[in-house]
Design a protein around this motif. Sequence first.
Motif, PDB file in Angstrom:
ATOM      1  N   SER A 184      52.897  44.446  34.573  1.00 44.30           N
ATOM      2  CA  SER A 184      53.102  45.165  33.210  1.00 44.30           C
ATOM      3  C   SER A 184      52.907  44.065  32.180  1.00 44.30           C
ATOM      4  O   SER A 184      52.307  44.535  31.155  1.00 44.30           O
ATOM      5  N   ARG A 185      52.940  42.696  32.528  1.00 42.97           N
ATOM      6  CA  ARG A 185      52.719  41.757  31.490  1.00 42.97           C
ATOM      7  C   ARG A 185      51.250  41.539  31.215  1.00 42.97           C
ATOM      8  O   ARG A 185      50.715  41.235  30.515  1.00 42.97           O
ATOM      9  N   LEU A 186      50.864  41.743  32.486  1.00 42.24           N
ATOM     10  CA  LEU A 186      49.160  41.577  32.510  1.00 42.24           C
ATOM     11  C   LEU A 186      48.104  42.586  31.648  1.00 42.24           C
ATOM     12  O   LEU A 186      47.510  42.209  31.246  1.00 42.24           O
ATOM     13  N   ALA A 187      48.708  43.877  32.287  1.00 39.37           N
ATOM     14  CA  ALA A 187      47.891  44.994  31.698  1.00 39.37           C
ATOM     15  C   ALA A 187      48.788  46.172  31.881  1.00 39.37           C
ATOM     16  O   ALA A 187      49.320  46.641  30.846  1.00 39.37           O
ATOM     17  N   SER A 188      48.823  47.004  33.132  1.00 40.97           N
ATOM     18  CA  SER A 188      49.583  48.190  33.181  1.00 40.97           C
ATOM     19  C   SER A 188      50.025  48.134  34.859  1.00 40.97           C
ATOM     20  O   SER A 188      49.550  47.679  35.482  1.00 40.97           O
ATOM     21  N   HIS A 221      46.599  59.444  34.622  1.00 39.76           N
ATOM     22  CA  HIS A 221      46.307  59.993  33.334  1.00 39.76           C
ATOM     23  C   HIS A 221      46.814  59.096  32.372  1.00 39.76           C
ATOM     24  O   HIS A 221      45.785  59.115  31.284  1.00 39.76           O
ATOM     25  N   VAL A 222      47.910  58.616  32.274  1.00 44.73           N
ATOM     26  CA  VAL A 222      47.976  57.701  30.933  1.00 44.73           C
ATOM     27  C   VAL A 222      47.147  56.560  30.899  1.00 44.73           C
ATOM     28  O   VAL A 222      46.577  56.162  29.807  1.00 44.73           O
ATOM     29  N   MET A 223      47.114  55.888  31.995  1.00 45.77           N
ATOM     30  CA  MET A 223      46.213  54.634  31.902  1.00 45.77           C
ATOM     31  C   MET A 223      44.480  55.530  31.670  1.00 45.77           C
ATOM     32  O   MET A 223      43.806  54.548  31.082  1.00 45.77           O
ATOM     33  N   ARG A 224      44.164  56.408  32.401  1.00 44.01           N
ATOM     34  CA  ARG A 224      42.811  56.960  32.064  1.00 44.01           C
ATOM     35  C   ARG A 224      42.531  57.365  30.406  1.00 44.01           C
ATOM     36  O   ARG A 224      41.592  57.185  30.134  1.00 44.01           O
ATOM     37  N   VAL A 268      41.465  57.866  39.362  1.00 49.32           N
ATOM     38  CA  VAL A 268      41.305  56.436  39.621  1.00 49.32           C
ATOM     39  C   VAL A 268      41.083  56.020  38.184  1.00 49.32           C
ATOM     40  O   VAL A 268      40.681  56.718  37.382  1.00 49.32           O
ATOM     41  N   PRO A 269      40.940  54.765  37.899  1.00 47.70           N
ATOM     42  CA  PRO A 269      40.730  54.101  36.488  1.00 47.70           C
ATOM     43  C   PRO A 269      39.251  54.586  36.281  1.00 47.70           C
ATOM     44  O   PRO A 269      38.355  54.802  37.070  1.00 47.70           O
ATOM     45  N   ARG A 270      39.162  54.616  34.863  1.00 41.74           N
ATOM     46  CA  ARG A 270      37.652  54.894  34.315  1.00 41.74           C
ATOM     47  C   ARG A 270      36.588  53.446  34.813  1.00 41.74           C
ATOM     48  O   ARG A 270      37.204  52.257  35.082  1.00 41.74           O
ATOM     49  N   TRP A 271      35.345  53.857  34.851  1.00 42.89           N
ATOM     50  CA  TRP A 271      34.314  52.942  35.294  1.00 42.89           C
ATOM     51  C   TRP A 271      34.465  51.539  34.244  1.00 42.89           C
ATOM     52  O   TRP A 271      34.307  50.405  34.678  1.00 42.89           O
ATOM     53  N   ASN A 272      34.781  51.651  33.007  1.00 41.56           N
ATOM     54  CA  ASN A 272      34.814  50.876  32.088  1.00 41.56           C
ATOM     55  C   ASN A 272      36.286  50.026  31.968  1.00 41.56           C
ATOM     56  O   ASN A 272      36.614  49.691  30.602  1.00 41.56           O
ATOM     57  N   GLN A 273      37.005  50.387  32.916  1.00 44.44           N
ATOM     58  CA  GLN A 273      38.448  49.607  32.771  1.00 44.44           C
ATOM     59  C   GLN A 273      38.581  48.649  33.974  1.00 44.44           C
ATOM     60  O   GLN A 273      39.224  48.679  34.796  1.00 44.44           O
ATOM     61  N   PRO A 274      37.597  47.581  33.852  1.00 42.51           N
ATOM     62  CA  PRO A 274      37.868  46.522  35.206  1.00 42.51           C
ATOM     63  C   PRO A 274      39.053  46.031  35.425  1.00 42.51           C
ATOM     64  O   PRO A 274      39.272  45.694  36.677  1.00 42.51           O
ATOM     65  N   VAL A 275      40.058  45.530  34.524  1.00 47.81           N
ATOM     66  CA  VAL A 275      41.199  45.188  34.788  1.00 47.81           C
ATOM     67  C   VAL A 275      41.996  45.970  35.730  1.00 47.81           C
ATOM     68  O   VAL A 275      42.832  45.570  36.602  1.00 47.81           O
ATOM     69  N   PHE A 280      44.224  48.423  40.555  1.00 48.78           N
ATOM     70  CA  PHE A 280      44.443  49.518  41.730  1.00 48.78           C
ATOM     71  C   PHE A 280      43.843  49.066  42.977  1.00 48.78           C
ATOM     72  O   PHE A 280      44.609  49.504  43.759  1.00 48.78           O
ATOM     73  N   LEU A 281      42.550  48.298  42.986  1.00 45.05           N
ATOM     74  CA  LEU A 281      42.214  47.913  44.612  1.00 45.05           C
ATOM     75  C   LEU A 281      43.095  47.019  45.150  1.00 45.05           C
ATOM     76  O   LEU A 281      43.506  47.282  46.232  1.00 45.05           O
ATOM     77  N   SER A 282      43.657  45.993  44.297  1.00 49.25           N
ATOM     78  CA  SER A 282      44.603  45.121  44.869  1.00 49.25           C
ATOM     79  C   SER A 282      45.910  45.571  45.445  1.00 49.25           C
ATOM     80  O   SER A 282      46.545  45.324  46.311  1.00 49.25           O
TER      81      SER A 282
END
Length: 385
Positions: A184-188, A221-224, A268-275, A280-282
């Motif tokens: 939450s503090r880092l991104a989402s 959906h919120v994150m996307r 899944v996250p969009r391709w241009n959301q690297p963080v 998500f992967l981790s």
Amino acid sequence: MEFIFWIAFALLVYTYAIYPAVAVIIGAGRVEQASDELPAVSVLVPAHNEAGVIAAKVENFRSLDYPSDLIELVIADDGSTDGTADLVRSLEDERVHLVDLGTRAGKASAMNRLVGSAKHPLILFSDANVMFASSAVRRLVDHLAMDAVGAVTGEVRLVDSGQEFGAGEQLYYWFERRIQGAESRLASVMGVDGGMYIVRRELIPSLPANTILDDFAVSMHVMRSRRRVVYESAAKATESGTPSARQEFSRRVRIAAGAVQLLKRGMVPRWNQPVLWLQFLSHKLLRWGSPLLFAALLLSNAALLNDAPVYQVLFIAQLLVGVVMLAAWKLAPLRQTAVGAVMFYFGISQVAMGLGLMRGMLDRQTATWERGERALSRTSDPVRQ
């Protein structure tokens, strides 16, 4: 075989140890803003055969520390056969409303109907057996003063978990809360707690009727939509834990099958959301796939036994862990110990997720499900804040 072994080993260590530690370190120190303005909120509860807790849920809603003209409770009865709808009708007032779906449609359909019936711009989803602390709603809405935040999840504490694995379940959720706070503090946050989360109405998608993991679908959906999902530890609630290992096993199967369903749908996250992709992967993808990684680790280790002493040591270590898990499954006294409960809970979680992955790939998991009997002795007495 060496490549497979060390890749599986590294990914498991990363997802269960390195990522949580790094997330906590990187995310430390970030402070969210708050607002004194209180927006209007609709609390939405999909219910199926909740006669045992629904009156307590309404009572808990009425005890919330929130202006009465800014909050409503809408309960959707999803084909209950235990008189849930009649109980809600007897409790209705200007702030408590019933949406009777008639026949069983499933939680996703109930949520769609609830959103359509709500009259306020902020939607707080909750389960019938989740009891809020009096200040929980205020704590959640604080973060929505920031436009960048699209959803907020709180801390739902389990009570009366089954004695077979209570310590293991409690440790798992303690672990998850630490990761959520850091994310939450880092991104989402990678997913909300379905028992208590608030989201902007315009960010809620229409869910297909067969959706299994509705809470993760909404949060993704919120994150996307390029809004953050944050975690508020001060927004507290209690929920009765799973009373038996069989029911917890079924729940874990359902989660893994739902994860496969979401991946098939491209949630899944969009391709241009690297963080977000890294999180998500981790936190999610590697965790969902951990049964496959453990299987690859064991099988490749067996094939390498004659290559070097280190593989023999690691193979024996894996066998010992497996023996302890089987012993905890067979011996009830061992499950009463902290170590036994943790090993048992982790073991059944891995087996259940493996089965759920297969069900998800074969589309064999139904969206509707039956809740087990709940421990009700403490759910009506939430943490006071």
